[in-house]
Design a protein around this motif. Structure first.
Motif, mmCIF file in Angstrom:
data_model
loop_
_atom_site.group_PDB
_atom_site.id
_atom_site.type_symbol
_atom_site.label_atom_id
_atom_site.label_comp_id
_atom_site.label_asym_id
_atom_site.label_seq_id
_atom_site.Cartn_x
_atom_site.Cartn_y
_atom_site.Cartn_z
ATOM 1 N N GLN A 192 0.829 -1.210 0.000
ATOM 2 C CA GLN A 192 0.000 0.000 0.000
ATOM 3 C C GLN A 192 0.863 1.260 0.000
ATOM 4 O O GLN A 192 0.572 2.218 -0.722
ATOM 5 C CB GLN A 192 -0.937 0.007 1.203
ATOM 6 N N ALA A 193 1.916 1.249 0.797
ATOM 7 C CA ALA A 193 2.816 2.408 0.841
ATOM 8 C C ALA A 193 3.502 2.609 -0.506
ATOM 9 O O ALA A 193 3.652 3.744 -0.977
ATOM 10 C CB ALA A 193 3.860 2.234 1.952
ATOM 11 N N PHE A 194 3.914 1.510 -1.136
ATOM 12 C CA PHE A 194 4.548 1.592 -2.452
ATOM 13 C C PHE A 194 3.602 2.265 -3.448
ATOM 14 O O PHE A 194 3.998 3.172 -4.182
ATOM 15 C CB PHE A 194 4.939 0.192 -2.933
ATOM 16 N N TYR A 195 2.347 1.810 -3.485
ATOM 17 C CA TYR A 195 1.390 2.410 -4.422
ATOM 18 C C TYR A 195 1.111 3.867 -4.077
ATOM 19 O O TYR A 195 0.995 4.703 -4.981
ATOM 20 C CB TYR A 195 0.098 1.596 -4.465
ATOM 21 N N GLU A 196 1.000 4.169 -2.806
ATOM 22 C CA GLU A 196 0.747 5.552 -2.399
ATOM 23 C C GLU A 196 1.911 6.456 -2.810
ATOM 24 O O GLU A 196 1.703 7.542 -3.343
ATOM 25 C CB GLU A 196 0.533 5.632 -0.886
ATOM 26 N N GLU A 197 3.124 5.993 -2.585
ATOM 27 C CA GLU A 197 4.323 6.801 -2.844
ATOM 28 C C GLU A 197 4.709 6.874 -4.310
ATOM 29 O O GLU A 197 5.134 7.921 -4.786
ATOM 30 C CB GLU A 197 5.510 6.178 -2.090
ATOM 31 N N ARG A 198 4.603 5.749 -5.004
ATOM 32 C CA ARG A 198 5.223 5.669 -6.328
ATOM 33 C C ARG A 198 4.263 5.511 -7.494
ATOM 34 O O ARG A 198 4.692 5.603 -8.643
ATOM 35 C CB ARG A 198 6.216 4.519 -6.347
ATOM 36 N N ARG A 199 3.020 5.245 -7.226
ATOM 37 C CA ARG A 199 2.087 5.062 -8.331
ATOM 38 C C ARG A 199 1.112 6.226 -8.490
ATOM 39 O O ARG A 199 0.443 6.332 -9.491
ATOM 40 C CB ARG A 199 1.287 3.763 -8.158
ATOM 41 N N ARG A 200 1.028 7.066 -7.498
ATOM 42 C CA ARG A 200 0.158 8.240 -7.582
ATOM 43 C C ARG A 200 0.946 9.409 -8.156
ATOM 44 O O ARG A 200 2.157 9.506 -7.969
ATOM 45 C CB ARG A 200 -0.327 8.642 -6.193
ATOM 46 N N PRO A 201 0.255 10.339 -8.806
ATOM 47 C CA PRO A 201 0.933 11.584 -9.194
ATOM 48 C C PRO A 201 1.428 12.298 -7.934
ATOM 49 O O PRO A 201 0.789 12.224 -6.870
ATOM 50 C CB PRO A 201 -0.178 12.397 -9.873
ATOM 51 N N ASP A 202 2.548 12.972 -8.024
ATOM 52 C CA ASP A 202 3.158 13.622 -6.861
ATOM 53 C C ASP A 202 2.174 14.489 -6.078
ATOM 54 O O ASP A 202 2.173 14.481 -4.847
ATOM 55 C CB ASP A 202 4.365 14.478 -7.277
ATOM 56 N N GLU A 203 1.328 15.210 -6.778
ATOM 57 C CA GLU A 203 0.400 16.116 -6.088
ATOM 58 C C GLU A 203 -0.723 15.367 -5.366
ATOM 59 O O GLU A 203 -1.437 15.946 -4.557
ATOM 60 C CB GLU A 203 -0.191 17.142 -7.069
ATOM 61 N N LYS A 204 -0.846 14.074 -5.611
ATOM 62 C CA LYS A 204 -1.890 13.270 -4.963
ATOM 63 C C LYS A 204 -1.358 12.388 -3.831
ATOM 64 O O LYS A 204 -2.116 11.718 -3.157
ATOM 65 C CB LYS A 204 -2.577 12.359 -5.991
#
Length: 176
Positions: free
Chosen positions: A81-93
């Motif tokens: 979950q942290a990986f997706y939050e950090e690396r799969r979302r656009p930076d502003e999200k």
């Protein structure tokens, strides 16, 4: 058929086996498809029987293993979950507070597993699914969030080295 499918590049192939579009999926000799890691592992343990199963089939030993296994699985889920939050979302999200909360949960699981490891193995005096899953967790942390385990978890790292030294396990190491 043992194919190196990835959910982001082989969605159609995976959906033939698992309508959820997730891996892993196991097709038995009878043609039945079993999905979800926990169900696959349970099926395999019943196939090999109590003498070779990685999770005892019943009794207090089963609870000893499954309670530690749940910590390792939970920490691994939070890591993803942290990986997706950090690396799969656009930076502003990206929500930094959520990333830190998830990382704290991973550390909490690892801290508890480290404290539980009093001997060579996590539970019942032999290698179990808790040891294998903890090894997978540490290998994943090393690649996805190395700062979480840097200079920590020496006993768990020793466990990981013992488990990874087993050819059937070491050959399947995480590849980023």
């Amino acid at each position: 058929e043992n194919l190196p499918y990835a959910t982001n590049t082989h969605a159609a192939e995976i959906a033939r086996y698992n309508p959820l579009g997730r891996i892993p999926a196991l097709v038995t000799d009878a043609g039945e498809v079993i999905v979800d890691s926990a169900v696959i592992l349970d099926w395999l343990d019943h196939q090999v029987g109590p003498g070779r199963s990685l999770t005892p089939l019943a009794g207090p030993e089963r609870l000893a293993v499954t309670r530690l296994l749940a910590l390792a699985v939970g920490a691994a889920e939070r890591l993803v979950q942290a990986f997706y939050e950090e690396r799969r979302r656009p930076d502003e999200k990206v929500w930094p507070e959520q990333v830190e909360k998830l990382h704290a949960q991973v550390r909490g699981g690892l801290d508890t597993l480290e404290a539980a490891l009093g001997g060579e193995w996590l539970a019942i005096g032999r290698m179990t699914q808790a040891d294998v899953t903890t090894t997978c967790l540490l290998d994943s942390v090393k690649h996805l969030a190395p700062a979480l385990a840097q200079d920590r978890y020496s006993r768990l790292k020793g466990l990981r080295d013992r488990v990874d030294a087993i050819p059937a396990v070491g050959a399947t190491k995480f590849k980023a």
